[in-house]
Design an enzyme around this catalytic site. Structure first.
Site, PDB file in Angstrom:
ATOM      1  CG  ASP A  85      28.186  35.236 -21.783  1.00 23.65           C
ATOM      2  OD1 ASP A  85      28.918  35.088 -23.036  1.00 23.65           O
ATOM      3  OD2 ASP A  85      27.071  35.200 -22.128  1.00 23.65           O
ATOM      4  CG  HIS A  89      36.749  33.954 -23.817  1.00 18.41           C
ATOM      5  ND1 HIS A  89      37.624  32.963 -23.044  1.00 18.41           N
ATOM      6  CD2 HIS A  89      35.865  33.554 -22.661  1.00 18.41           C
ATOM      7  CE1 HIS A  89      36.541  32.511 -21.728  1.00 18.41           C
ATOM      8  NE2 HIS A  89      35.406  32.801 -22.072  1.00 18.41           N
ATOM      9  CG  LEU A 106      31.278  48.982  -9.652  1.00 13.99           C
ATOM     10  CD1 LEU A 106      30.262  47.892  -9.275  1.00 13.99           C
ATOM     11  CD2 LEU A 106      32.214  49.533  -8.625  1.00 13.99           C
TER      12      LEU A 106
END
Ligand code: IMP
Length: 424
Positions: free
Chosen positions: A12, A40, A332
């Site tokens: 993942d 996916h 991020l």
């Protein structure tokens, strides 16, 4: 140029998006291990595709998609995926190749997976119940296995299926006391799989070697992550295939020597689904923040993922055994809004400090993480296009990841869309 994308954690990591982006410059995308346990996610414009078996490059209309020998193919799931893409006018005719030597996941495998997990109670592995373990076990056992090529001779298949189902029924009755499953029902399904899937079924090893000789550019797509590798991951809390870079060659029939670049994909934190030790897990408010902000719920099962800090010890291990060249660090943006971020730089196990990840689960369960902590950042990152436009603390974080893993972070994910990707 041939490259391979590998998950550096417990799956993942966001490989689907990276594969889809890199597929733009490729001729062929190859899925070489695992089965419909993988999930996916690829986002194209307003369309979100959750792919389990089809290579992530399949949403690009000109790419040839190959499913090789070591993939365990659930024909039902594969046909559904082909249909889902067809509904969006993405057709796979003439551009999907399935190995004739790939094994088939049939109903009794999924049943066995479910019954075994249920009977284990609190000791269950937490599998995806997609029949993966039982199918690979039959493959290794050889006597009761069916490959895609078996669909070519339905008379023989019928007889083989009867033998297998008789055998499975004896086990199911003895261990789980359930009603027998019927060979004729599965055979009827197989007839339809033969009609629909045989046109795609071929010798993929021959195809890949011819393509390499013709100078085609191939992208090999890993499923799951290195730490779920059967032989090199955190056994028994792993999947049943070689999901590290080491599985690429055996799974596809293409030697590692022919791959120019291995790219490892990791998230800016760590997640895990299913049971097993997870040294940097944050079973607290921080973990919940990451889960909610990152949408950390399984693509295949919908299960909430366990969340924790980035583990440089674990990622460095995956980089080492895979001889990975560079890192794509995803999600991020999920860390925005936290007060501080931590990276695990070493473990303490029985009073001793180590930076080498112990795949042995008994040792890993005793590991306590040693963290490096830095202040986080408020700013949302989803519109950032350049590394230098990231907040200073986010840049420092990335540089710390590079310092601790010894590899460059060349791709940064700041959102699910193709455009939300920074290249360095
Ligand atoms: P199985 O592959 O269904 O047998 O599951 C074995 C272990 O691997 C479980 O912990 C699953 O949650 C995990 N697993 C399998 N596939 C994936 C994946 O694609 N992502 C994350 N975890 C996975």
């Amino acid at each position: 140029m041939n490259s391979c994308i590998i998950g550096l954690q417990w799956g993942d990591e966001g490989k689907g998006k990276i594969i889809d982006i890199l597929a733009e410059n490729c001729d062929i995308v190859v899925r070489y291990s695992g089965g419909a346990n993988a999930g996916h996610t690829v986002v194209v414009g307003d369309n979100r595709f959750a792919l389990h078996l089809l290579p992530s490059g399949s949403v690009r209309p000109n790419i040839i998609c190959v499913i090789t020998n070591a993939v365990v193919v659930d024909p039902e799931t594969l046909l559904k995926e082909i249909e889902t893409l067809a509904q969006k006018n993405i057709t796979l005719t003439e551009r999907l190749l399935i190995s004739e030597n790939a094994h088939m996941v049939l109903d009794y495998h999924k049943k066995e997976d479910q019954l075994r997990e249920e009977s284990l109670g609190k000791n269950k592995l937490g599998t995806t119940i997609r029949g993966i373990g039982p199918c690979y076990a039959d493959k290794v056992g050889r006597s009761y296995a069916l490959r895609m090529s078996d669909l070519r001779n339905l008379e023989k298949l019928k007889a083989k299926l009867q033998t297998i189902v008789d055998y499975k029924n004896k086990i199911f009755a003895a261990l789980y006391n359930i009603e027998p499953i019927r060979a004729d029902t599965i055979f009827e399904k197989c007839k339809s799989y033969a009609d629909k899937l045989l046109p795609f079924t071929t010798d993929t090893t021959e195809f890949l070697h011819k393509s390499i000789a013709d100078g085609k550019s191939i992208l090999f797509e890993g499923a799951q992550g290195t730490l779920l590798d059967l032989d090199h991951g955190t056994f028994p809390f792993v999947t049943s295939s070689n999901s590290s870079a080491l599985g690429m060659s055996a799974g596809s029939g293409v030697p590692v020597k022919m791959i120019d670049k291995f790219i490892g994909v990791a998230k800016a934190y760590t997640t895990r689904v299913g049971a097993g030790p997870f040294p940097t897990e944050q079973d607290n408010e921080t973990g919940q923040y990451i889960r909610d902000k990152g949408g950390e719920y399984g693509t295949t099962t919908g299960r909430p993922r366990r969340c924790g800090w980035f583990d440089a010890v674990a990622v460095s291990y995956s980089l080492t055994i895979g001889a990975i060249d560079s890192i794509a660090l995803m999600h991020l943006d999920t860390l925005s809004g936290l007060d501080e971020v931590k990276i695990c730089r070493a473990y303490k196990i029985n009073g001793k400090e180590t930076t080498f990840f112990p795949a042995n689960t008994t040792k890993l369960a005793q590991a306590s993480p040693i963290y490096e902590t830095i202040p986080a950042w408020e700013q949302e990152l989803t519109d950032v296009k350049d590394f230098h436009d990231l907040p200073k603390n986010a840049q420092d974080y990335l540089m710390l990841v590079e310092e601790m893993t010894g590899k460059p972070v060349t791709i940064i994910g700041v959102g699910p869309k193709r455009a939300q990707t920074i290249f360095r």
